[in-house]
Design a protein around this motif. Structure first.
Motif, PDB file in Angstrom:
ATOM      1  N   PRO A 332       0.782  -1.354   0.193  1.00  0.00           N
ATOM      2  CA  PRO A 332       0.077  -0.063   0.202  1.00  0.00           C
ATOM      3  C   PRO A 332       0.840   1.310  -0.023  1.00  0.00           C
ATOM      4  O   PRO A 332       0.404   2.606  -0.523  1.00  0.00           O
ATOM      5  CB  PRO A 332      -0.673  -0.066   1.404  1.00  0.00           C
ATOM      6  CG  PRO A 332       0.014  -1.060   2.034  1.00  0.00           C
ATOM      7  CD  PRO A 332       0.565  -1.977   1.138  1.00  0.00           C
ATOM      8  N   GLU A 333       2.079   1.231   0.441  1.00  0.00           N
ATOM      9  CA  GLU A 333       3.081   2.316   0.223  1.00  0.00           C
ATOM     10  C   GLU A 333       3.490   2.712  -0.935  1.00  0.00           C
ATOM     11  O   GLU A 333       4.011   3.789  -1.238  1.00  0.00           O
ATOM     12  CB  GLU A 333       4.360   2.283   1.436  1.00  0.00           C
ATOM     13  CG  GLU A 333       5.479   1.222   0.880  1.00  0.00           C
ATOM     14  CD  GLU A 333       5.136   0.008   0.533  1.00  0.00           C
ATOM     15  OE1 GLU A 333       5.864  -0.793  -0.182  1.00  0.00           O
ATOM     16  OE2 GLU A 333       4.091  -0.624   1.001  1.00  0.00           O
ATOM     17  N   ALA A 334       3.519   1.623  -2.047  1.00  0.00           N
ATOM     18  CA  ALA A 334       3.727   1.531  -3.325  1.00  0.00           C
ATOM     19  C   ALA A 334       5.048   2.267  -3.551  1.00  0.00           C
ATOM     20  O   ALA A 334       6.064   1.706  -2.966  1.00  0.00           O
ATOM     21  CB  ALA A 334       2.540   2.182  -4.201  1.00  0.00           C
ATOM     22  N   CYS A 335       5.181   3.462  -4.175  1.00  0.00           N
ATOM     23  CA  CYS A 335       6.466   4.200  -4.364  1.00  0.00           C
ATOM     24  C   CYS A 335       7.374   3.509  -5.361  1.00  0.00           C
ATOM     25  O   CYS A 335       8.156   2.507  -4.959  1.00  0.00           O
ATOM     26  CB  CYS A 335       7.124   4.497  -3.067  1.00  0.00           C
ATOM     27  SG  CYS A 335       8.335   5.946  -3.166  1.00  0.00           S
ATOM     28  N   PRO A 336       7.166   3.846  -6.779  1.00  0.00           N
ATOM     29  CA  PRO A 336       6.540   5.181  -7.308  1.00  0.00           C
ATOM     30  C   PRO A 336       5.050   4.886  -7.442  1.00  0.00           C
ATOM     31  O   PRO A 336       4.302   6.017  -7.806  1.00  0.00           O
ATOM     32  CB  PRO A 336       7.415   5.015  -8.884  1.00  0.00           C
ATOM     33  CG  PRO A 336       7.381   3.668  -8.895  1.00  0.00           C
ATOM     34  CD  PRO A 336       7.921   2.888  -7.626  1.00  0.00           C
ATOM     35  N   GLY A 337       4.438   3.804  -7.106  1.00  0.00           N
ATOM     36  CA  GLY A 337       2.796   3.843  -7.406  1.00  0.00           C
ATOM     37  C   GLY A 337       2.430   2.458  -8.007  1.00  0.00           C
ATOM     38  O   GLY A 337       3.282   1.522  -7.953  1.00  0.00           O
ATOM     39  N   PRO A 338       0.987   2.195  -7.929  1.00  0.00           N
ATOM     40  CA  PRO A 338       0.066   3.218  -7.673  1.00  0.00           C
ATOM     41  C   PRO A 338      -0.195   3.238  -6.464  1.00  0.00           C
ATOM     42  O   PRO A 338      -0.077   2.499  -5.514  1.00  0.00           O
ATOM     43  CB  PRO A 338      -1.051   2.483  -8.361  1.00  0.00           C
ATOM     44  CG  PRO A 338      -0.710   0.849  -8.441  1.00  0.00           C
ATOM     45  CD  PRO A 338       0.768   0.840  -8.369  1.00  0.00           C
ATOM     46  N   GLN A 339      -1.285   4.503  -6.102  1.00  0.00           N
ATOM     47  CA  GLN A 339      -1.433   4.761  -4.941  1.00  0.00           C
ATOM     48  C   GLN A 339      -2.710   4.204  -4.391  1.00  0.00           C
ATOM     49  O   GLN A 339      -3.309   4.732  -3.297  1.00  0.00           O
ATOM     50  CB  GLN A 339      -1.381   6.357  -4.402  1.00  0.00           C
ATOM     51  CG  GLN A 339      -0.192   6.863  -5.025  1.00  0.00           C
ATOM     52  CD  GLN A 339       1.211   6.456  -4.260  1.00  0.00           C
ATOM     53  OE1 GLN A 339       0.890   6.155  -3.084  1.00  0.00           O
ATOM     54  NE2 GLN A 339       2.385   6.305  -4.623  1.00  0.00           N
ATOM     55  N   ASP A 340      -3.520   3.558  -5.109  1.00  0.00           N
ATOM     56  CA  ASP A 340      -4.946   2.942  -4.969  1.00  0.00           C
ATOM     57  C   ASP A 340      -5.119   2.611  -3.284  1.00  0.00           C
ATOM     58  O   ASP A 340      -6.235   2.978  -2.894  1.00  0.00           O
ATOM     59  CB  ASP A 340      -5.285   1.903  -5.952  1.00  0.00           C
ATOM     60  CG  ASP A 340      -5.138   2.167  -7.359  1.00  0.00           C
ATOM     61  OD1 ASP A 340      -4.378   3.076  -7.472  1.00  0.00           O
ATOM     62  OD2 ASP A 340      -6.039   1.617  -8.080  1.00  0.00           O
ATOM     63  N   SER A 341      -4.156   1.872  -2.872  1.00  0.00           N
ATOM     64  CA  SER A 341      -4.567   1.184  -1.663  1.00  0.00           C
ATOM     65  C   SER A 341      -3.711   1.704  -0.533  1.00  0.00           C
ATOM     66  O   SER A 341      -3.865   1.337   0.780  1.00  0.00           O
ATOM     67  CB  SER A 341      -3.919  -0.380  -1.615  1.00  0.00           C
ATOM     68  OG  SER A 341      -2.406  -0.329  -1.909  1.00  0.00           O
ATOM     69  N   GLY A 342      -3.449   3.211  -0.752  1.00  0.00           N
ATOM     70  CA  GLY A 342      -2.746   3.872   0.382  1.00  0.00           C
ATOM     71  C   GLY A 342      -3.763   4.143   1.561  1.00  0.00           C
ATOM     72  O   GLY A 342      -3.256   4.520   2.740  1.00  0.00           O
ATOM     73  N   TYR A 343      -5.066   3.881   1.311  1.00  0.00           N
ATOM     74  CA  TYR A 343      -6.190   4.197   2.536  1.00  0.00           C
ATOM     75  C   TYR A 343      -5.810   3.261   3.364  1.00  0.00           C
ATOM     76  O   TYR A 343      -6.328   3.384   4.753  1.00  0.00           O
ATOM     77  CB  TYR A 343      -7.336   3.914   1.609  1.00  0.00           C
ATOM     78  CG  TYR A 343      -7.772   2.641   1.582  1.00  0.00           C
ATOM     79  CD1 TYR A 343      -8.573   1.638   2.261  1.00  0.00           C
ATOM     80  CD2 TYR A 343      -7.602   2.070   0.283  1.00  0.00           C
ATOM     81  CE1 TYR A 343      -9.036   0.497   2.052  1.00  0.00           C
ATOM     82  CE2 TYR A 343      -7.877   0.689  -0.029  1.00  0.00           C
ATOM     83  CZ  TYR A 343      -8.583  -0.054   0.834  1.00  0.00           C
ATOM     84  OH  TYR A 343      -8.937  -1.315   0.667  1.00  0.00           O
TER      85      TYR A 343
END
Length: 355
Positions: A332-343
């Motif tokens: 969920p921290e991704a980096c560079p992405g995607p940011q979908d699950s950052g919640y």
């Protein structure tokens, strides 16, 4: 300088040497990300592996200040074409120079499409990168079959605990090979994050009275981390909220009687769809793992399946019954992405407030 990639089934690819010219043997895996090659190279979860990038042009924006750990970790790097004239306003150097400084052997000019299809059909294989044109295949193949990834968690973890100051909840982050953006994602939400070495005893963490515990990603076979699994079981028996990612997810399952197994060729890339079984929504996720939790091996009174991989139906997350614990296989921290699950970090914040 010519270079050769030799697989344990005897297949040989010829290309050009990039980076270090030393010989290396490793497990060969592929990543389908179109960007973020620096984050891939500095992800500790790749320790003990050599990475094939499926996107055909790598290095076009050079090396930028986006390192996910203190150094690069893969044993080797395999690309179709490497850019020798990067262009980006944040560029601090070329990828070829970076590989040399990090002492990582690489090979360019390889038909990565054919190589990846072979790894998908045959499964993950060990391989060698060498610049020796007089290599002896009969002597090399037994060495490739004998290669095993050792205790890479101890190698990638921090050696001393350190703190990222914050005014909010205090989180203990167990570093099994944590990407920097895990701590940053918590810190941006106001958390004070104390990062602990992988082999820290549970009693030390419990004594610090954290508001929550984070179990990080990391490399290798989860089942080999027997002493860590025992300490995670002790954390499970407390009432402290716990959020675990990737290797942390697998270790928590093992600590509660579950089983893990090796995938044929793993999930590595920034385009893996996962389904939230609670609301039916599908998120595109960043992933990097070669092992998965066998959801059927988990006692349903202990944990229920929360996420599944849309492509192959493998487990992508668990929620533990009667506990403030949830775990996910993806990043969920991704980096560079995607940011979908950052919640999911926000869900962890709410869990700590509730506690």
């Amino acid at each position: 300088m010519k270079a050769f990639l030799i697989l344990e089934d005897g297949t040989v690819f010829t290309g050009t040497s990039i980076g270090s010219d030393r010989e290396m043997i490793s497990e060969i895996v592929f990543n389908t990300s179109m960007t973020g090659y620096l984050e891939v190279l500095t992800d500790p979860s790749y320790a003990g592996q050599a990475v094939v990038m499926t996107y055909p042009l790598i290095g076009n924006y050079g090396v930028t200040p986006d390192m996910e750990s203190r150094r690069a970790w893969p044993d080797g790097y395999i690309v179709r074409e490497i850019s020798r004239m990067p262009s980006n306003f944040r560029c601090e150097g070329s990828l070829t120079d970076f590989l040399k400084k990090q002492d990582i052997p690489g090979i360019a000019g390889v038909d990565t499409r054919t190589l990846t299809k072979r790894l998908r059909e045959m499964g993950t294989m060990n391989g060698m990168i060498t610049t020796n044109e007089d290599y002896d295949l009969e002597k090399i193949l037994p060495r490739l079959k004998e290669y095993r990834i050792g205790d890479v968690v101890s190698a990638v973890s921090c050696q001393q605990r350190y703190v990222l100051k914050g005014e909010g909840p205090r989180v203990a982050l167990l570093d099994f090979g944590a990407k920097n953006n895990i701590a940053r994602s918590l810190n941006r939400r106001g958390c004070e994050v104390t990062v602990y070495p992988a082999h820290t005893y549970a009693k030390e963490i419990i004594a610090s009275k954290p508001d929550g515990v984070m179990l990080s990603n990391g490399p290798g076979n989860p089942e080999t981390n027997t002493s860590i699994i025992q300490e995670i079981r002790k954390l499970y028996e407390t009432d402290i909220p716990i959020f675990a990612i990737c290797l942390g997810h697998q270790l928590m399952a093992l600590a509660n009687g579950g089983r893990t197994y090796k995938l044929k060729y793993g999930h590595r890339g920034g385009n893996h769809p996962v389904k939230d079984l609670e609301n039916g929504r599908v998120y595109i996720s960043s992933q990097n793992h070669g092992y998965a939790v066998d959801a059927a091996s988990m006692d349903r009174a202990v944990a229920r399946e929360a996420f599944v991989n849309v492509n192959d139906g493998t487990n992508e997350g668990l929620v533990y019954e009667g506990k403030k614990i949830f775990t996910v296989q993806f990043h969920p921290e991704a980096c560079p992405g995607p940011q979908d699950s950052g919640y999911l970090f926000d869900r962890f914040m709410e869990m700590m407030k509730g506690a």
